[in-house]
Design an enzyme around this catalytic site. Structure first.
Site, PDB file in Angstrom:
ATOM      1  N   HIS A  11       0.852  -1.190   0.000  1.00 30.54           N
ATOM      2  CA  HIS A  11       0.000   0.000   0.000  1.00 30.54           C
ATOM      3  C   HIS A  11       0.889   1.240   0.000  1.00 30.54           C
ATOM      4  O   HIS A  11       2.042   1.198   0.427  1.00 30.54           O
ATOM      5  CB  HIS A  11      -0.894   0.023   1.235  1.00 30.54           C
ATOM      6  CG  HIS A  11      -1.980  -0.997   1.205  1.00 30.54           C
ATOM      7  ND1 HIS A  11      -3.064  -0.923   2.042  1.00 30.54           N
ATOM      8  CD2 HIS A  11      -2.162  -2.111   0.457  1.00 30.54           C
ATOM      9  CE1 HIS A  11      -3.871  -1.942   1.812  1.00 30.54           C
ATOM     10  NE2 HIS A  11      -3.337  -2.686   0.854  1.00 30.54           N
TER      11      HIS A  11
ATOM     12  N   GLU B 126       0.941   3.866   1.896  1.00 27.88           N
ATOM     13  CA  GLU B 126       1.445   4.234   3.209  1.00 27.88           C
ATOM     14  C   GLU B 126       2.629   3.361   3.616  1.00 27.88           C
ATOM     15  O   GLU B 126       3.622   3.855   4.165  1.00 27.88           O
ATOM     16  CB  GLU B 126       0.341   4.095   4.273  1.00 27.88           C
ATOM     17  CG  GLU B 126      -0.886   4.920   3.997  1.00 27.88           C
ATOM     18  CD  GLU B 126      -1.964   4.174   3.215  1.00 27.88           C
ATOM     19  OE1 GLU B 126      -3.151   4.435   3.468  1.00 27.88           O
ATOM     20  OE2 GLU B 126      -1.630   3.335   2.344  1.00 27.88           O
TER      21      GLU B 126
ATOM     22  N   CYS C 196      -6.111   1.880   5.746  1.00 29.02           N
ATOM     23  CA  CYS C 196      -6.773   0.663   6.208  1.00 29.02           C
ATOM     24  C   CYS C 196      -6.199   0.268   7.570  1.00 29.02           C
ATOM     25  O   CYS C 196      -5.280   0.909   8.082  1.00 29.02           O
ATOM     26  CB  CYS C 196      -6.559  -0.457   5.193  1.00 29.02           C
ATOM     27  SG  CYS C 196      -4.846  -1.049   5.131  1.00 29.02           S
TER      28      CYS C 196
ATOM     29  N   CYS D  67      -2.319  -0.467   7.511  1.00 34.50           N
ATOM     30  CA  CYS D  67      -1.523   0.767   7.439  1.00 34.50           C
ATOM     31  C   CYS D  67      -1.641   1.582   8.715  1.00 34.50           C
ATOM     32  O   CYS D  67      -0.657   2.166   9.171  1.00 34.50           O
ATOM     33  CB  CYS D  67      -1.942   1.579   6.217  1.00 34.50           C
ATOM     34  SG  CYS D  67      -1.563   0.736   4.660  1.00 34.50           S
TER      35      CYS D  67
END
Length: 180
Positions: free
Chosen positions: A65, A67, A95, A98
């Site tokens: 992801h 992040e 999410c 993260c």
């Protein structure tokens, strides 16, 4: 000496928007390779020390992801996993994975472009980064360039649905053409 709060707030907002625009540039990179367009920037003392965009499909890695990519780069840049004094700018609410990494890495401030009402873990569905039972809490600011951050996601998913509908239509047309 008396401060002009209006000017100070304007400067702060200008910096927040500047870094969110950088995160949006990262999101555009994700979109350009067919990934969900989310981008992230880690900043320490006004300097970008990490950046990333979604690469889960490209890398076949569920942890890739934006992040996570930005946090990994910032950790490498700064030489340690504790990102004390760092801020994270992300175009879409993180999410739960993260959010956990944000807490674990000790990010101070989280700036979110748009919320994720289905999977967000920083205020929408959960609020992991401000959970009192955890050893670290993160300050959150929502809605930085909200319209732009929301629009890039809406456009991406609209185009994705259109592509899927076209493929379905093409398959149906092909089946009809080969019937005996």
């Amino acid at each position: 000496m008396q401060l002009n709060l209006r000017v100070d707030c304007g400067i702060i907002l200008w910096h927040m928007e500047k870094f969110m625009r950088m995160a949006l540039q990262e999101a555009q990179k994700a979109r350009d390779i067919g990934e969900v367009p989310v981008g992230a920037i880690v900043v320490k003392d006004g300097v970008v020390v990490g950046h990333g965009y979604n690469k889960t499909e490209t890398l076949k890695d569920p942890t890739a992801h934006a992040e996570m990519e930005a946090i990994r780069m910032a950790s490498a840049t700064l030489g340690g996993w504790r990102l004390i004094g760092c801020d994270l700018y992300v175009t879409c609410e993180p999410c739960s994975m993260c959010a956990g990494a944000i807490v674990w890495s000790r990010i101070n401030n989280l700036y979110i472009g748009t919320m994720d009402p289905k999977a967000g873990a920083c205020g929408s569905v959960f609020n992991i980064v401000q959970e009192e039972k955890l050893n670290h809490n993160v300050n959150i600011e929502y809605g930085i360039l909200q319209e732009e951050c929301s629009q890039i996601l809406k456009d991406f998913f609209k185009n994705l649905r259109r592509t899927k509908e076209q493929k379905l239509e093409d398959t149906q047309n092909w089946r009809e053409s080969v019937r005996f």
